[in-house]
Design an enzyme around this catalytic site. Structure first.
Site, PDB file in Angstrom:
ATOM      1  N   ASN A 157      13.557  -9.725 -14.675  1.00 21.23           N
ATOM      2  CA  ASN A 157      13.296  -8.680 -13.879  1.00 21.23           C
ATOM      3  C   ASN A 157      12.226  -7.977 -14.132  1.00 21.23           C
ATOM      4  O   ASN A 157      12.031  -6.809 -13.612  1.00 21.23           O
ATOM      5  CB  ASN A 157      14.798  -7.716 -14.387  1.00 21.23           C
ATOM      6  N   CYS A 158      11.464  -8.784 -14.911  1.00 17.17           N
ATOM      7  CA  CYS A 158       9.975  -8.111 -15.311  1.00 17.17           C
ATOM      8  C   CYS A 158       9.258  -8.155 -14.020  1.00 17.17           C
ATOM      9  O   CYS A 158       9.250  -9.023 -13.026  1.00 17.17           O
ATOM     10  CB  CYS A 158       9.384  -8.860 -16.269  1.00 17.17           C
ATOM     11  N   ASP A 159       8.430  -7.031 -13.570  1.00 21.05           N
ATOM     12  CA  ASP A 159       7.753  -7.105 -12.291  1.00 21.05           C
ATOM     13  C   ASP A 159       6.485  -8.168 -12.186  1.00 21.05           C
ATOM     14  O   ASP A 159       6.440  -8.703 -11.208  1.00 21.05           O
ATOM     15  CB  ASP A 159       7.011  -5.690 -12.000  1.00 21.05           C
TER      16      ASP A 159
END
Length: 121
Positions: free
Chosen positions: A9-11
């Protein structure tokens, strides 16, 4: 096969996935949050590129650590911290079968790397 290590879920990871997909790079994904990361892998990476290159000192996880936890001075201490708090590992880490490592989102480096390895763009 290229493996990309990080947190789903890290940009930054999302940008890296998009870049790899756009350029037709086949990869597998290793999620630190779900699968963890073994100390042998972290020690190997640290030996290859230096543990300071792997520790993200600008992220929220790092800022939440106590001054004592942040006072790492050795590779072993850094590896222990990265295993305990995988979110402190810079993202992404991309590793090829040949053992080459790319750390962080650097599309110019990715392009150079892909050209150098003969992977079609």
């Amino acid at each position: 096969m290229t493996t990309i290590y990080g947190i789903k879920n890290c940009d930054t990871m999302k940008k890296a996935f998009a870049w790899l997909d756009e350029h037709g790079v086949a990869y597998t994904f290793h999620d630190y949050k779900k699968a963890g990361i073994d100390s042998g892998k972290l020690h190997a990476w640290s030996k290859a590129i230096g543990w300071k290159s792997l520790v993200n000192t600008r992220g929220t996880t790092w800022r939440k650590l106590s001054p004592e936890q942040q006072a790492i001075e050795t590779q072993s201490a850094a590896v222990q911290l990265m295993q305990e708090f995988p979110s402190v590992i810079r993202r992404p880490v991309i590793e090829t079968d040949s053992g080459q490592l790319l750390v962080g989102l650097d599309t110019a480096l990715y392009t150079s790397f892909l050209t150098a390895t003969g992977t079609p763009e």
